[in-house]
Design an enzyme around this catalytic site. Sequence first.
Site, mmCIF file in Angstrom:
data_model
loop_
_atom_site.group_PDB
_atom_site.id
_atom_site.type_symbol
_atom_site.label_atom_id
_atom_site.label_comp_id
_atom_site.label_asym_id
_atom_site.label_seq_id
_atom_site.Cartn_x
_atom_site.Cartn_y
_atom_site.Cartn_z
ATOM 1 N N CYS A 192 59.216 41.687 39.302
ATOM 2 C CA CYS A 192 59.181 42.104 40.700
ATOM 3 C C CYS A 192 60.227 41.371 41.529
ATOM 4 O O CYS A 192 60.656 41.878 42.581
ATOM 5 C CB CYS A 192 57.790 41.877 41.293
ATOM 6 S SG CYS A 192 57.211 40.161 41.141
ATOM 7 N N GLN A 258 54.380 32.247 35.884
ATOM 8 C CA GLN A 258 54.453 33.630 35.405
ATOM 9 C C GLN A 258 55.807 33.955 34.797
ATOM 10 O O GLN A 258 55.892 34.690 33.816
ATOM 11 C CB GLN A 258 54.148 34.592 36.557
ATOM 12 C CG GLN A 258 54.041 36.042 36.108
ATOM 13 C CD GLN A 258 53.697 36.981 37.251
ATOM 14 O OE1 GLN A 258 53.743 36.600 38.414
ATOM 15 N NE2 GLN A 258 53.342 38.207 36.920
ATOM 16 N N GLN A 262 57.098 35.887 31.245
ATOM 17 C CA GLN A 262 57.980 37.056 31.236
ATOM 18 C C GLN A 262 59.206 36.825 30.360
ATOM 19 O O GLN A 262 59.657 37.737 29.660
ATOM 20 C CB GLN A 262 58.374 37.388 32.680
ATOM 21 C CG GLN A 262 57.202 37.911 33.503
ATOM 22 C CD GLN A 262 57.435 37.822 34.997
ATOM 23 O OE1 GLN A 262 58.259 37.032 35.471
ATOM 24 N NE2 GLN A 262 56.716 38.632 35.753
ATOM 25 N N GLY A 337 34.881 38.450 53.600
ATOM 26 C CA GLY A 337 35.973 39.358 53.279
ATOM 27 C C GLY A 337 36.056 39.552 51.776
ATOM 28 O O GLY A 337 35.594 38.695 51.001
#
Length: 594
Positions: A192, A258, A262, A337
């Site tokens: 991303c 992360q 990857q 929430g």
Amino acid sequence: MQFEVKTNGTRFCRYAAPRNRLFFSDCVPFLKDMLPFSTLMRAKKYSCDMIQSPIEYIPSKMRFSSALALLAISALVTEVSAFQSPSLASQLGVNSFSSSVGVRTISPLMAATMDDTGIEMGNGVGRRKKSKKERLELASKGLQVHVIGLSIHHAQVDVREKLAIPEAEWNNQSNIICSTGQVEEAAILSTCNRFEIYFAASDAHEANARVMEYLQERSGLSMSVLRRNIFMLQGDDAVWHLMRVAGGLDSLVVGEGQILSQVRQCHLHSIEEDGCGGKVLSRLLNNAVAAGKRVRSETNISKGSVSISSAAVELSEAMSMKDLNLPFSEARLAVIGAGTMTRLLVTHLASRGLERIAIVNRSMARPKELQEQFPDVDIEIALVDDLWDVVGRSDIVYTATSSTDYVIDDVLLKQNGLDSGRPLMLVDIAVPRNVGPDSGKIAGVTAYNVDDLKAVVAKNTAMRQREMIEAENLLREEADSFIGWRESLSAIPTINQLQERANMFRQEELKKCTRKLSQNDNFTEKELEAVERLSRGIVNKMLHGPMAHLRRAESVEGKQAALKELSSMFRLEDGETAGRGRGGARGRGGRRRR
């Protein structure tokens, strides 16, 4: 696979390929049988010029079936740009290729098979998998590592979106990049926040041009727009960049984990059957993964919260004893929430071993999704009507709603009997705020908001920045290790020459020896084989020292000097003439027999 072909704008043909593997030499040369005239295509670096040319350009000896002609034409009419292979002209015996089809570009299928390289058809363009020996030979020819890409640091989001590639297509797109021959090895890393193509080639100019052409085709953007957004690195700079990426030093959040996962996936895909990793690139990616693991285990680069949700958990854990006089592990927790921030909160709380959380929301749908997502956490669901009941029996309350009004303030706390002095911690991670600024003035109530959490994030980020120096030292060691290995490949041709030269001398002398020994009836075949093994053993032991010296040279300059010394010492540059002196096949021994 079914092909549909139009020729001369009028003829329409359809043909189903009888097999999944096609070699260009099977079908290219014989278009003469089908076509009344030809189009001369000269391959240039970025386009093909089309010139009307007589049919005589195709040698008259060429004949073939119409079915294979259709395969050849179908490869031509595919409107996908690629470079023409230089080997085409030598195959046809002329400097042109003839066809009556109006062709704007050459397909990857055509380009990839012009030199008899097989191509798998079906799920995109592929290449014949090279053997281990072929990969080693390519690597020893001086393949240089390159990277062309863009990241969140210097590329606009609309450009990144147009180049993004799903992980399932990384190998397929790598094959397309390599299909024309300018790039020997390729691997794609698309996330991303970044899109990067790592590749290895012997000609940097042609390889960069090929990758830029691919990017332009895929994105539909002009070259000027691409160049404003991309970066291009080669050699040691490309190696260093990948090490920093794997170590998390090039990430938006320094040290995040992360990206290492990857890069690992990029390596695993590159060594798959349909991957294009090759000897050099697969070794580089593997070293990068090892470097990323080492950085995270030997430094504190990944320690400390650097996101608002993780900082909220870290802050409440640190202040639990002071504000509540209660260990964090024993505190009763509630979250108001059930959106993305709540999901992240639950993730971080669960990672600390907390197993019971109450969630208050306006509806049941999202809390139930969280229950399914975190089966190991006992999530109690309550609606807004039960809000103050949940708050009243909780020790720490996190607020993460999208409400523009205060969910909790000093007036509401008093109205619901929470001003008695019972310790209560309120951690507000919402913007706009869910907790009123005067809530902390109530006896026993301690309130924290996003600004307090930002201070935690800034502190941890500064700590990670200090760790970057140590991390870079570790990454430099790993980068130097790869660069040293890559430079050692340059010794392979010299080692091969040395072995061939020594083996040539061995065979020549052994031939003379066995000729004499075979005349003695007392010598058996086994004894002759023993002599042969003896000669091989002597040569191997003699060569062990020089070859070990070549491999052991640490610096690039030292290796080059060692190569030069050995080449001069063993006269490797003399080539075949070295074996034609005294004792050679054409030496005095040969002349005596005349």
